[in-house]
Design an enzyme around this catalytic site. Sequence first.
Site, PDB file in Angstrom:
ATOM      1  N   HIS A 105       0.836  -1.106   0.007  1.00 23.81           N
ATOM      2  CA  HIS A 105       0.371   0.036   0.028  1.00 23.81           C
ATOM      3  C   HIS A 105       1.127   1.198  -0.006  1.00 23.81           C
ATOM      4  O   HIS A 105       1.805   1.510   0.834  1.00 23.81           O
ATOM      5  CB  HIS A 105      -1.015   0.079   1.354  1.00 23.81           C
ATOM      6  CG  HIS A 105      -2.037   1.142   1.275  1.00 23.81           C
ATOM      7  ND1 HIS A 105      -3.030   0.990   0.821  1.00 23.81           N
ATOM      8  CD2 HIS A 105      -1.676   2.366   1.733  1.00 23.81           C
ATOM      9  CE1 HIS A 105      -3.804   2.309   0.879  1.00 23.81           C
ATOM     10  NE2 HIS A 105      -2.933   3.087   1.514  1.00 23.81           N
ATOM     11  N   CYS A 106       0.775   2.186  -1.103  1.00 23.00           N
ATOM     12  CA  CYS A 106       1.688   3.354  -1.383  1.00 23.00           C
ATOM     13  C   CYS A 106       0.835   4.553  -0.771  1.00 23.00           C
ATOM     14  O   CYS A 106      -0.149   4.834  -1.170  1.00 23.00           O
ATOM     15  CB  CYS A 106       2.083   3.492  -2.637  1.00 23.00           C
ATOM     16  SG  CYS A 106       3.118   4.974  -2.896  1.00 23.00           S
ATOM     17  N   PRO A 107       1.541   5.235   0.358  1.00 24.12           N
ATOM     18  CA  PRO A 107       0.646   6.265   0.860  1.00 24.12           C
ATOM     19  C   PRO A 107       0.790   7.481  -0.114  1.00 24.12           C
ATOM     20  O   PRO A 107       0.001   8.393  -0.013  1.00 24.12           O
ATOM     21  CB  PRO A 107       1.248   6.613   2.081  1.00 24.12           C
ATOM     22  CG  PRO A 107       2.694   5.929   1.915  1.00 24.12           C
ATOM     23  CD  PRO A 107       2.431   4.674   1.143  1.00 24.12           C
TER      24      PRO A 107
END
Length: 412
Positions: free
Chosen positions: A211-213
């Site tokens: 999951h890439c913020p």
Amino acid sequence: MWGVIETNAKKSKLTGTQIQRWVRAYYRCRMRWCPNSVLHLLRCVRSRTCTRRGKSRLPLWIRETWAYMSVLVQSLYFNSLTDSDVVFDSIFEPVFWTVDYVTRWFGTVFVFLVVTLTSSIVVIAYLVLLPLILNTYSPPWIAWHVCYGHWNLIMIAFHYYKATKTPPGYPPTQKNDSPFVAVCKKCIMPKPARTHHCGICNSCILKMDHHCPWLNNCVGYFNHRYFFSFCLFMTLGCVYCSISGRNLFLDAYNALERFKHLDMDKPGVPVTGMGPLIGLLPPGQTNYQTPAPPYTFKDKMIHKSIIYMWVLTSTVGVALGALTLWHAVLISRGETSIERHINSKETKRMAKRGKVYRNPYNYGKLNNWKVFFGVEKRSHWVTRVLLPSGHTPHGDGLTWEVFPAKKDLIPV
């Protein structure tokens, strides 16, 4: 007592059999609850205590939190299958929940930072660098910088937009005939191969990488190519700005140092004694004024903008370049970031048994890149890799072909 029962029975229109059952129930209850006065007194006290306790109950959120913590503690010694991983997950569950919540909330802030910082570099390039290039460089170099800079900018903007807006891919929620390898313990849904649950998105993701913020989105099956392409072209753009602006950075830094020394000089020195008599100053003036500084506020801001651009692009180029290189290695091996940890554990476990573990999704380095980019013919290296392309990846993300022997999945 019997008269009272008859009166109530007439009012309620009960039959004789029902009256007898009522009487037997009454005396049975009386014998059960009143064997002696002491026991009756204790039960009365207990009932009053329970009534008072019910009136002073704690708030619902406190009771729910306490019940949740009790379940966590009981889960540590629930059965013999509990191991260190289960204990660790149970103890740090509140920490994981807090991190997921904060990351989900800050996703929009991170996207805003990416857009703002990138836009600031573009503004500086158009207002500061482009006039310098047009005035100092030869026509071939001007054409190179203009063409490469705009191509790189288009690739960055396109792939970042697609990476943030494209769903990563979710397994079907309806019953179907697709094969699955496990059941998600959080979604309670079948999980196809290479599918993992994301606590931040609160759903299972096909071929989940992480999951890439900075995207405020999961990197999965349908947007993995956009994410890697964005990292690659952003790194190339930062390196381009850092290398081409190195001399401008040095000149701007030296110019600011000169401006700083000029600002330290005193603007005027009082003249006393014989100075006014010998004509050092005009009549009525008592201070000797230094000339205006040889720079303007615009010059100072231009030099600061060049320094800001060079420092930001150099820092991002190094950090993002390392991340891009790491993902390139993973793609060459045919695995994701999560599968990297899984394959490492499986390799150690099989090594203890004297066996060799092989990644079933590794089709060979070249073929892994062709599958990743969706290259089906030679021209696709240009139209689908070097130019913006919104084509879907190879396959459906639910089923995967396993090749023990490495061979071309997409012959080119």
